[in-house]
Motif scaffolding. Structure first.
Motif, PDB file in Angstrom:
ATOM      1  N   PRO A  10      29.010  74.795  52.755  1.00 10.01           N
ATOM      2  CA  PRO A  10      27.603  74.502  53.060  1.00 10.01           C
ATOM      3  C   PRO A  10      26.678  75.283  52.134  1.00 10.01           C
ATOM      4  CG  PRO A  10      28.831  74.986  55.069  1.00 10.01           C
ATOM      5  CD  PRO A  10      29.700  75.378  53.918  1.00 10.01           C
ATOM      6  N   LYS A  13      19.788  74.232  52.891  1.00 10.32           N
ATOM      7  CA  LYS A  13      19.493  73.768  54.248  1.00 10.32           C
ATOM      8  C   LYS A  13      20.535  72.788  54.753  1.00 10.32           C
ATOM      9  CE  LYS A  13      15.975  71.330  56.936  1.00 10.32           C
ATOM     10  NZ  LYS A  13      14.642  70.634  56.889  1.00 10.32           N
ATOM     11  N   ASP A  14      20.911  71.808  53.920  1.00 16.48           N
ATOM     12  CA  ASP A  14      21.822  70.772  54.400  1.00 16.48           C
ATOM     13  C   ASP A  14      22.737  70.233  53.297  1.00 16.48           C
ATOM     14  OD1 ASP A  14      20.126  69.100  52.876  1.00 16.48           O
ATOM     15  OD2 ASP A  14      18.909  68.612  54.622  1.00 16.48           O
ATOM     16  N   TYR A  16      26.054  70.099  50.705  1.00 16.53           N
ATOM     17  CA  TYR A  16      27.469  70.444  50.655  1.00 16.53           C
ATOM     18  C   TYR A  16      27.919  70.513  49.202  1.00 16.53           C
ATOM     19  CZ  TYR A  16      28.067  69.579  55.661  1.00 16.53           C
ATOM     20  OH  TYR A  16      27.988  69.633  57.035  1.00 16.53           O
ATOM     21  N   HIS A 178      25.066  65.739  51.334  1.00 23.71           N
ATOM     22  CA  HIS A 178      24.164  66.325  52.331  1.00 23.71           C
ATOM     23  C   HIS A 178      24.648  66.019  53.747  1.00 23.71           C
ATOM     24  CE1 HIS A 178      20.725  67.477  49.705  1.00 23.71           C
ATOM     25  NE2 HIS A 178      21.162  66.482  48.946  1.00 23.71           N
ATOM     26  N   GLU A 179      24.221  66.857  54.669  1.00 22.88           N
ATOM     27  CA  GLU A 179      24.491  66.643  56.088  1.00 22.88           C
ATOM     28  C   GLU A 179      23.349  65.832  56.696  1.00 22.88           C
ATOM     29  OE1 GLU A 179      26.083  65.908  59.002  1.00 22.88           O
ATOM     30  OE2 GLU A 179      27.359  67.523  58.235  1.00 22.88           O
ATOM     31  N   TYR A 180      23.383  64.526  56.402  1.00 23.80           N
ATOM     32  CA  TYR A 180      22.362  63.597  56.904  1.00 23.80           C
ATOM     33  C   TYR A 180      22.929  62.631  57.944  1.00 23.80           C
ATOM     34  CZ  TYR A 180      19.425  64.743  52.771  1.00 23.80           C
ATOM     35  OH  TYR A 180      18.666  65.368  51.815  1.00 23.80           O
ATOM     36  N   ARG A 217      28.744  68.106  65.223  1.00 27.05           N
ATOM     37  CA  ARG A 217      27.553  68.878  64.894  1.00 27.05           C
ATOM     38  C   ARG A 217      27.199  69.873  66.003  1.00 27.05           C
ATOM     39  NH1 ARG A 217      27.228  70.283  60.875  1.00 27.05           N
ATOM     40  NH2 ARG A 217      24.974  70.551  60.787  1.00 27.05           N
TER      41      ARG A 217
END
Length: 257
Positions: A10, A13-14, A16, A178-180, A217
């Motif tokens: 990570p 902010k988000d 990878y 990204h962690e979207y 999550r």
């Protein structure tokens, strides 16, 4: 026997980043290092005496290349690889990818570089086929149940790029930049209400995927990877959408969601 280890790192902010380790040959690569410090720390903590052999950039945005300079200083023999279209936008490049499907030798593995313009003109995806699995690193071209904005290219180019990825094996694992994922699934739910783009079976699959991702999550675990098969079933940018609804319109709806 060949063995490839993938570590999810990570960032910011988000974001990878991904560290690849060819265990047999003790080769390592990093994909899209937004920040060098977590990469260096992780490699040191493995206590395997690892150097960094490759730095791979899917595109030139700062949240994907921010660690390049420091990593190259720490590991001066690391080869930095990206698209030729990123010339002048990324420094210290060792090798330009000049054509789609060009392959980079990484220990026992071939990393296939797929040109996917749309998010940026020089966007690449990196595809690896091992004895046991198929792996795709998509940067900001394809997100889990979504896709990137077309900042430089057109919606038509991004649509064509996604179509290149659709033909890969269904069991391909998708590692995005990204962690979207949850936000993308919420958009899928909203789009279903708007235009009923999923049949009953695929809508039920959407609900199951959403429940699974929420559980991950809630436990502070990454939602990546997903499977290409799931993307084809649910991702609205992969669907045969109604004739009155264009790819560009859906992308614009997502931009304002």
């Amino acid at each position: 026997m060949e063995k490839l280890k993938i570590y999810i790192i990570p960032m910011l902010k988000d974001n990878y980043s991904y560290i690849l380790h060819d265990i047999e040959n003790n080769k390592t690569a990093v994909i899209d290092p937004a920040n060098a410090k977590p990469i260096i720390k992780f490699l040191n903590e493995l206590e395997l005496g690892l150097e960094l052999d490759f730095i791979l950039n899917t595109h030139h945005h700062s949240d994907h290349i921010g660690g390049n300079k420091e990593l190259h200083k720490r590991y001066p023999n690391a080869k930095l690889i990206t698209s030729k279209l990123n010339k002048g936008k990324i420094s210290n490049i060792s090798h330009f990818i000049c054509k789609s499907n060009e392959k980079i030798k990484f220990g026992n593995f071939d990393i296939e570089c797929i040109s996917t313009p749309g998010h940026t003109m020089g966007s690449l995806c990196f595809y690896i086929k091992t004895e046991k699995e198929n792996i795709l690193f998509t940067g900001d071209t394809l997100f889990n149940f979504g896709c990137g904005r077309n900042f430089e290219g057109s919606a038509h180019q991004l649509f064509n790029s996604l179509n290149k990825l659709k033909i890969l094996p269904l069991e391909t694992k998708i590692y995005s930049g990204h962690e979207y994922t949850l936000k993308n699934l919420e958009f899928c739910m909203d789009l279903q209400k708007r235009c009923n783009y999923l049949n009953k079976y695929h809508f039920e699959h959407l609900l199951k995927c959403k429940e699974k991702i929420e559980d991950l999550r809630n436990n502070e675990l990454p939602s990546v990877p997903t499977l290409l098969e799931d993307e084809i079933k649910i991702n609205p940018f992969f669907k045969n959408i109604p004739i009155h609804t264009t790819f560009a319109l859906i992308r614009n709806l997502k931009n304002s969601f």
